[in-house]
Scaffold this active site. Structure first.
Site, PDB file in Angstrom:
ATOM      1  N   TYR A 108      -2.240   7.620   0.110  1.00  0.00           N
ATOM      2  CA  TYR A 108      -1.865   9.021  -0.096  1.00  0.00           C
ATOM      3  C   TYR A 108      -2.783   9.855   0.793  1.00  0.00           C
ATOM      4  CZ  TYR A 108       1.290   8.129  -3.977  1.00  0.00           C
ATOM      5  OH  TYR A 108       2.351   7.712  -4.748  1.00  0.00           O
ATOM      6  N   HIS A 167      13.154   9.679  -9.499  1.00  0.00           N
ATOM      7  CA  HIS A 167      12.126   8.969  -8.715  1.00  0.00           C
ATOM      8  C   HIS A 167      11.428   7.902  -9.548  1.00  0.00           C
ATOM      9  CE1 HIS A 167       8.956   8.440  -5.683  1.00  0.00           C
ATOM     10  NE2 HIS A 167       8.084   8.480  -6.674  1.00  0.00           N
TER      11      HIS A 167
END
Length: 588
Positions: A214, A397
């Site tokens: 990330y 998601h």
């Protein structure tokens, strides 16, 4: 007289083939060089397809469907030519090994027209959405895994035809077969004179050689003295990195007016990440692999710029690098289209579902295990305006083990129509789905997002978290008018979870302990069907810890621990099976 007779025959032919003249408004290039394309349209009962293939007139062509893109247990419509030059269109299915095709006893593929040249075959056909044939795939809302096979002909028979031949072209495309027809009437806002473009990119990121990264970038936007509305956004993926970029989020940094934030980039969770990253919580745009552009409805746009607007944003890139390849560089991001011609409402984005926390776990070797995230009445009561919000789009998601996702809507315990559902979900196709109707969610309403996971190939529990090998269960809903509620998600109450770990040590003699982390405790359990069933009951009955968060990242005032689950007093009745014989219907 002869002319009238010819005209009469012509009219009969045209009227008997009205479907041949229909334009199929939805389209996908199956093959990048447009050598194989699919167009389609639908009505309440049928789907109408057109396939164009740059192939020899003797080649056979199959279009089919399966649950998750496998060639086993697939349902196909096949156009083929036999050794005598006769054309056939046959409903077939593939066996459990995906090796051979077999003719279906019930034929449900309806050929409408065929046009062939020396280099191209064009077929038009239809299929009922529900055929009441157990061998057929039932076409429904959500993701459809669509299969294509092209092989050399002619064939002596389609029965027993192999799907393993070296000379076959095979491809699979994930589609949403039933998008709103209303979207076809929307103008192309990107071509309007008053619309400007802004790309928000990560610039030359050296992606680390690890599976999950990330990467965060804080930067300043161009000066926008006037208030603007974002009216569309889309991914801007660097060519060649389509496999690397899993999802992207762009957050607005809600720093006080006049406060300066400094440019920074690095691992989002790095120890050296600046405190200013905590200002950046309000979602401006979110994209995930497979998402098409999001066009806002004509009455709403996402606000950007103007007096006292903080010009800083955070880009969050999720890189998925399963091969742990070193040396890859990326400059992907999101492209925004915006205008000073303001619309009636400011739009927003709200996260529903489960907190990103290892408190939620999925046992290994499970064919089906459900987790649910709650958005409770207490949170919507403090977060929504008196008339509520209007939801116009939804993006479901999960990560790799997600198989089905849906969000239910409740008012005073009574279930209303579902917000969104995907029974064949794929993490590789996370489209932002425009809803066919605006959904009004009022203060006090409750939303329940449920994900079904499959962990047959996992050897230990899969925990909630950020890595691609961890799991998530989220629905990003797009709505107007914008509120200060950014997150409405839940996890199991911590005290209930610790009591469970203590019970597993006492009754099952697992090596769980109070001084161990949640992750270590879950990994200390010997997973069996019984222990998995106990965990399922725990999640269904335990109180909640709520994330009822403002755009600043802080929780709304209130007690958000030990909260009750969504109250369901009157669920929706089961959907009536259209294939049920009238005499078997208990309501008859």
């Amino acid at each position: 007289m002869a002319f009238k007779k010819i005209l009469f025959i012509f009219i009969i032919l045209i009227s008997s083939c009205v479907d041949c003249l229909k334009v199929r408004p939805f389209h996908v290039d199956v093959e990048k060089r447009q050598r194989l394309t699919l167009s389609w349209d639908y009505d309440p009962d049928n789907v109408y397809f057109e396939v164009r293939a740059k192939v020899s007139p003797r080649a056979w062509l199959a279009v089919g469907f399966s649950d998750y893109g496998e060639y086993s247990n697939g349902d196909f419509c096949v156009f083929w030519t036999d050794s005598w030059g006769r054309r056939h269109f046959t409903d077939v299915y593939s066996d459990a090994m995906g090796a051979q095709l077999h003719v279906d006893q019930q034929q449900d593929c309806e050929l409408t027209s065929v046009n062939q040249t020396a280099s191209e075959t064009v077929i038009q056909f239809s299929r009922k959405r529900s055929t009441c044939d157990e061998r057929d795939y039932q076409l429904e809302e959500g993701t459809t895994h669509t299969l294509f096979v092209v092989g050399p002909g002619p064939l002596s028979s389609i029965e027993g035809q192999s799907l393993d031949g070296k000379n076959l072209y095979k491809n699979m495309v994930r589609l949403s077969l039933f998008p709103p027809h209303s979207g076809l009437e929307e103008p192309d806002v990107t071509q309007q004179r008053h619309v400007k473009t802004m790309e928000v990119l990560s610039e030359k990121v050296k992606v680390p050689a690890r599976e999950t990264t990330y990467w965060c970038v804080i930067r300043k936007l161009p000066d926008l003295e006037e208030k603007n509305h974002i009216i569309q956004y889309e991914a801007a993926i660097q060519e060649g990195n389509e496999d690397l970029v899993h999802h992207i989020e762009v957050f607005h940094c809600l720093a006080p007016a006049g406060v300066r934030l400094y440019k920074w980039e690095g691992d989002c969770d790095a120890d050296g990440a600046p405190e200013q990253i905590n200002h950046c919580k309000r979602v401006i745009g979110a994209w995930a692999m497979g998402s098409p552009p999001l066009t806002y409805p004509e009455e709403a746009g996402y606000p950007l710029g103007g007096k006292d607007f903080s010009p800083y944003i955070r880009i969050e890139m999720h890189y998925n690098n399963p091969a742990v390849t070193a040396g890859r560089v990326d400059s992907s991001g999101i492209r925004f289209y915006y205008t000073t011609e303001l619309r009636r409402y400011d739009a927003g984005c709200l996260e529903l579902g489960l907190e990103y926390s290892p408190k939620m776990a999925i046992p290994p070797r499970m064919a089906k295990f459900e987790l649910s995230g709650h958005c409770t009445a207490g949170c919507t009561s403090v977060g929504f305006p008196p008339r509520g919000i209007m939801v116009f789009a939804s993006q479901l998601h999960t990560h790799l083990t997600g198989a089905r996702v849906w969000t239910r809507h409740f008012r005073n315990g009574i279930e209303l129509p579902e917000l969104d559902r995907d029974n064949h979900y794929s993490t590789m196709y996370q489209e932002i789905r425009k809803l066919k109707r605006r959904v009004n969610i009022l203060p006090g309403d409750e939303l329940l997002t449920t994900c079904e996971f499959r962990t047959l190939d996992r050897k230990n529990a899969t925990l909630g978290g950020y890595a691609i090998s961890d799991e998530m269960c989220v629905n990003y809903i797009h709505y107007y008018p914008r509120t200060n509620l950014e997150v409405c998600k839940s996890s199991i109450d911590t005290d209930s979870l610790m009591t469970y770990f203590e019970a597993m040590h006492t009754t099952d003699l697992d090596e769980t302990a109070p001084d161990k982390s949640v992750i270590d405790n879950y990994h200390s359990i010997r997973w069996t069907p019984i222990t998995a069933a106990i965990l399922r009951s725990l999640y269904q009955e335990s109180p909640l810890s709520m994330q009822c968060n403002m755009s600043s990242g802080a929780r709304f005032p209130g007690n958000w621990n030990n909260n009750p689950q969504v109250l369901i007093t009157k669920p929706l009745p089961p959907k009536r099976d259209p294939c049920m014989l009238q005499g078997d219907d208990p309501e008859q």
